[in-house]
Motif scaffolding. Structure first.
Motif, short mmCIF file in Angstrom:
data_model
loop_
_atom_site.label_atom_id
_atom_site.label_comp_id
_atom_site.label_asym_id
_atom_site.label_seq_id
_atom_site.Cartn_x
_atom_site.Cartn_y
_atom_site.Cartn_z
N PRO A 78 1.72 -1.57 4.39
CA PRO A 78 2.32 -0.14 4.30
C PRO A 78 3.97 -0.30 3.66
CG PRO A 78 1.29 -0.52 6.35
CD PRO A 78 1.42 -1.90 5.83
N GLU A 120 8.56 8.45 -0.68
CA GLU A 120 8.60 6.89 -0.97
C GLU A 120 9.87 6.42 -1.52
OE1 GLU A 120 4.08 5.91 -0.68
OE2 GLU A 120 4.80 6.62 -2.54
N GLU A 158 0.78 -1.17 0.01
CA GLU A 158 0.01 -0.09 -0.08
C GLU A 158 0.92 1.09 0.02
OE1 GLU A 158 -2.19 -0.31 3.73
OE2 GLU A 158 -3.57 -1.84 2.65
N SER A 159 0.64 2.20 -0.86
CA SER A 159 1.39 3.33 -1.01
C SER A 159 0.84 4.56 -1.16
CB SER A 159 2.47 3.19 -2.23
OG SER A 159 1.91 3.25 -3.34
N ARG A 160 1.18 5.58 -1.00
CA ARG A 160 0.18 7.07 -1.05
C ARG A 160 -0.45 6.84 -2.07
NH1 ARG A 160 4.95 9.14 1.36
NH2 ARG A 160 4.80 9.72 3.37
N ARG A 161 -0.11 6.54 -3.44
CA ARG A 161 -1.02 6.63 -4.61
C ARG A 161 -1.71 5.51 -5.05
NH1 ARG A 161 3.95 10.28 -7.86
NH2 ARG A 161 3.59 12.05 -6.62
N ASP A 214 5.92 8.64 -4.81
CA ASP A 214 6.26 9.97 -4.46
C ASP A 214 7.62 10.13 -3.96
OD1 ASP A 214 6.16 9.48 -1.82
OD2 ASP A 214 4.26 10.26 -1.46
#
Length: 247
Positions: free
Chosen positions: A156, A208, A113-116, A205
């Motif tokens: 994460p 990351e 799971e990443s921010r985007r 990003d």
């Protein structure tokens, strides 16, 4: 029919030698889909134990009874130490990634799971993992692989990268990388452990990418075009198969 029987592979778990009545899915696949009968043969494999055996059908009436021969180590198994970190995608993208990872020899798949990323594990996480397991087993059957990748996550990003050990060669895709994938992989051998990180559709990003670099991952570029995440998976794993040296 005999030629089909010689190459047919059927997943059976747990696999044991001796006289066995096939469970309903295996019996349907052997008897109804491939129309095999008494005297026909196939190869059974246990993807969890990475074992296989020759099998002869002894009767094919209401039940399909078989004689399973001596178990042996599966002939074709994963590339030792090859781990894929994959930004989790939506819809059936994780399944596409798992199919590619299975047929291209990945030992461990870690969904991240990443921010985007637009997908989270959610309440259906267990159901998704069961579906992923079934997809991997089917890909192994079709490709001749005798085991399936271990699947972790979605996790994460900071938890995921902790699964990579200090002894691994680590690389992540970045369109801004100064070196190409072939250059980064130069000199890496199949005996070495290798981790590759592929981001989600929207990419990683800056924070990351910095976190990956701090964890020992080296950035690498792959061609001049922007690829879908599942396409990048196939391209990268195919490149690893071609570029990483034996020994």
């Amino acid at each position: 029919m005999k030629n089909a029987a010689q190459t047919l592979r059927v997943p059976l778990s747990p696999l044991r030698s001796g006289e066995v009545v096939l469970d309903e899915p295996a019996a349907r696949y052997v008897g109804r889909v491939h129309r095999l009968g008494a005297g026909d043969r196939f190869v059974a494999f246990d993807p969890e134990a990475a074992s296989e055996a020759d099998v002869e059908i002894t009767s094919a009436g209401r039940d399909v009874r078989v004689r399973i021969g001596e178990l042996r180590r599966a002939a074709n198994v994963a590339t030792p130490g090859l781990t894929l970190f994959q930004g989790i995608g939506k819809a059936d993208k994780p399944e596409q990634v798992l199919r590619a990872a299975t047929v291209l020899g990945v030992e461990h798949v870690v969904f991240v799971e990443s921010r985007r990323a637009v997908v989270r594990a959610g309440e259906r996480g267990d159901a998704k993992r069961r579906r992923w397991q079934a997809v991997a087993v089917e890909a192994a059957r079709q490709s001749g692989r005798g085991d399936v990748p271990r699947v972790s996550g979605p996790l994460p990003l900071d938890e995921a990268v902790n699964l990579s050990s200090g002894s691994m060669h680590r690389v992540y895709l970045s369109p801004d990388a100064e070196r190409g994938l072939a250059d980064v992989l130069d000199g890496v051998r199949r005996a070495a452990t290798l981790a590759v990180f592929i981001g989600p559709e929207g990419g990683l990003d800056g924070e990351e990418e910095a976190a990956l670099a701090a964890s020992g991952f080296v950035s690498a570029a792959l061609g001049q075009f922007v690829l879908r995440t599942e396409t990048a998976t196939v391209a990268v794993l195919g490149a690893i198969a071609a570029l990483v040296r034996e020994g």
